[in-house]
Design a protein around this motif. Structure first.
Motif, PDB file in Angstrom:
ATOM      1  N   ASP A 200      79.217  57.636 136.642  1.00 19.64           N
ATOM      2  CA  ASP A 200      78.588  57.651 137.963  1.00 19.64           C
ATOM      3  C   ASP A 200      79.192  56.574 138.861  1.00 19.64           C
ATOM      4  OD1 ASP A 200      76.359  58.685 139.712  1.00 19.64           O
ATOM      5  OD2 ASP A 200      75.800  56.554 139.612  1.00 19.64           O
ATOM      6  N   ARG A 201      79.382  55.381 138.330  1.00 22.43           N
ATOM      7  CA  ARG A 201      79.993  54.293 139.109  1.00 22.43           C
ATOM      8  C   ARG A 201      81.418  54.657 139.535  1.00 22.43           C
ATOM      9  NH1 ARG A 201      76.926  50.020 140.846  1.00 22.43           N
ATOM     10  NH2 ARG A 201      78.905  48.966 140.945  1.00 22.43           N
TER      11      ARG A 201
ATOM     12  N   ARG B 164      81.231  57.212 142.365  1.00 23.30           N
ATOM     13  CA  ARG B 164      80.848  56.546 143.619  1.00 23.30           C
ATOM     14  C   ARG B 164      82.031  55.803 144.237  1.00 23.30           C
ATOM     15  NH1 ARG B 164      74.802  54.173 143.369  1.00 23.30           N
ATOM     16  NH2 ARG B 164      73.822  55.936 142.308  1.00 23.30           N
TER      17      ARG B 164
ATOM     18  N   ARG C 119      84.395  58.317 145.731  1.00 21.81           N
ATOM     19  CA  ARG C 119      83.913  58.810 147.029  1.00 21.81           C
ATOM     20  C   ARG C 119      84.262  57.832 148.149  1.00 21.81           C
ATOM     21  NH1 ARG C 119      77.838  60.922 146.507  1.00 21.81           N
ATOM     22  NH2 ARG C 119      78.259  61.384 148.687  1.00 21.81           N
ATOM     23  N   ARG C 120      84.092  56.540 147.886  1.00 26.25           N
ATOM     24  CA  ARG C 120      84.428  55.541 148.908  1.00 26.25           C
ATOM     25  C   ARG C 120      85.918  55.561 149.233  1.00 26.25           C
ATOM     26  NH1 ARG C 120      80.709  52.614 145.878  1.00 26.25           N
ATOM     27  NH2 ARG C 120      82.369  51.499 144.763  1.00 26.25           N
TER      28      ARG C 120
END
Length: 89
Positions: free
Chosen positions: A37-38, A41, A44-45
């Motif tokens: 998940d990290r 994320r 995505r950034r």
């Protein structure tokens, strides 16, 4: 750097099973799911800033671009390239 479950448990000073249960209770995820998940994320950034998927895969700890593609699409619903393009407008 990769850290295995046994190392995490040793650092925490608890058995692996107890670490798994505690992590699941506190975060709702296993340590592996939390790490994934990290990474998504962070991807995505980076994609939001216009980075190429291959660069994102290397920068976020995925084995390669196809690994990023599989995980990203499973979690977000579209490929990293499509995500980047949609944000670019």
């Amino acid at each position: 750097e990769p850290v295995d479950l046994a190392t995490l448990a040793a650092v925490a000073g608890i058995p692996r099973v107890r670490l798994l249960r505690a992590m699941k209770r506190e975060t709702g995820m296993t340590p592996h799911a939390w790490l994934t998940d990290r990474r998504v994320r962070a991807a995505r950034r980076m994609l939001g800033r216009g980075a190429a998927p291959a660069q994102v895969a290397a920068g976020c700890g995925f084995c390669d671009q196809s690994h990023l593609n599989r995980v990203f699409k499973a979690r977000i619903g579209i490929s990293p390239g499509a995500y980047r393009d949609a944000l670019a407008g």
